[in-house]
Design an enzyme around this catalytic site. Structure first.
Site, short mmCIF file in Angstrom:
data_model
loop_
_atom_site.label_atom_id
_atom_site.label_comp_id
_atom_site.label_asym_id
_atom_site.label_seq_id
_atom_site.Cartn_x
_atom_site.Cartn_y
_atom_site.Cartn_z
N GLY A 214 0.82 -1.20 0.00
CA GLY A 214 0.00 0.00 0.00
C GLY A 214 0.86 1.25 0.00
O GLY A 214 2.01 1.23 0.44
N GLN B 150 3.06 9.93 1.23
CA GLN B 150 4.34 9.24 1.34
C GLN B 150 5.29 9.63 0.21
O GLN B 150 6.49 9.40 0.33
CB GLN B 150 4.14 7.73 1.35
N CYS C 134 6.10 -0.33 7.05
CA CYS C 134 5.77 0.85 6.26
C CYS C 134 6.94 1.22 5.37
O CYS C 134 8.10 1.18 5.81
CB CYS C 134 5.43 2.01 7.20
N LEU C 135 6.64 1.58 4.14
CA LEU C 135 7.68 2.02 3.21
C LEU C 135 8.33 3.32 3.66
O LEU C 135 9.40 3.68 3.19
CB LEU C 135 7.10 2.17 1.80
N HIS D 64 -4.29 1.47 7.70
CA HIS D 64 -2.92 1.99 7.69
C HIS D 64 -2.79 3.15 6.70
O HIS D 64 -2.26 4.22 7.05
CB HIS D 64 -1.96 0.85 7.33
N GLU D 65 -3.30 2.96 5.48
CA GLU D 65 -3.14 3.98 4.45
C GLU D 65 -4.02 5.21 4.72
O GLU D 65 -3.59 6.34 4.49
CB GLU D 65 -3.43 3.41 3.05
N HIS E 15 -2.40 7.46 7.08
CA HIS E 15 -1.40 8.33 6.43
C HIS E 15 -2.05 9.63 5.96
O HIS E 15 -1.45 10.70 6.05
CB HIS E 15 -0.77 7.64 5.21
#
Length: 156
Positions: free
Chosen positions: A46, A51, A91-92, A133-134, A137
């Site tokens: 995701g 991000q 997480c990226l 999660h997304e 963000h």
């Protein structure tokens, strides 16, 4: 299109509340294309627009072939949730770490797709976790602030 640099923990833009997308134009479509390229390059499941430094409410989720087409959702909102379970997340934007986070086991998410059509997802399991999660963000919330425990990943 292009692989964008993924912002890392400590960049203040990751703590920003994103703006609603009012019009799906070429810029938004290019953003979605860049998000796809960036997600696949980063080997994540995701990615949210902040991000990559774009403070718009756009999310991309791809759980792989067994789950079907990638999900692109604009202005997503969780309208219902149930259950609660703790599991690991990464997480990226925080490479090399994962944490144990409580999330709902089921969520209903509404928004619009890249064509501007309303969409609703009734998600459970990993997809529900990815949505939470997304969408966090988009509200400037990083999973580390919700983690019960954090672990540094080691390569052995």
């Amino acid at each position: 299109m292009a692989v964008r640099k993924i912002l890392q923990y400590g960049d203040k833009r990751l703590n920003s509340i994103c703006e609603k997308v009012n019009k799906i134009d070429r810029r938004i479509l290019n953003l979605i294309d860049d998000m796809m390229d960036t997600l696949y390059e980063g080997n994540g499941i995701g990615l949210a627009a902040p991000q990559i430094g774009i403070l718009k409410r756009v999310v991309l989720i791809d759980l792989g072939e067994e789950e079907g087409e990638p999900i692109i959702i604009i202005n997503p909102k969780i309208t219902a949730q149930s259950g609660r379970e703790k599991d690991f997340e990464g997480c990226l934007s925080y490479l090399g770490y994962e944490g144990e986070v409580y999330r709902p086991t089921k969520v209903t998410v509404v928004g619009i797709n890249a064509k501007g059509k309303p969409v609703t997802y009734n998600a459970s399991g990993l997809l529900a976790r990815a949505f939470c999660h997304e969408i966090d963000h988009l509200d400037g919330i990083l999973y580390m602030t919700k983690a019960e425990e954090m672990y540094e990943l080691t390569s052995e």
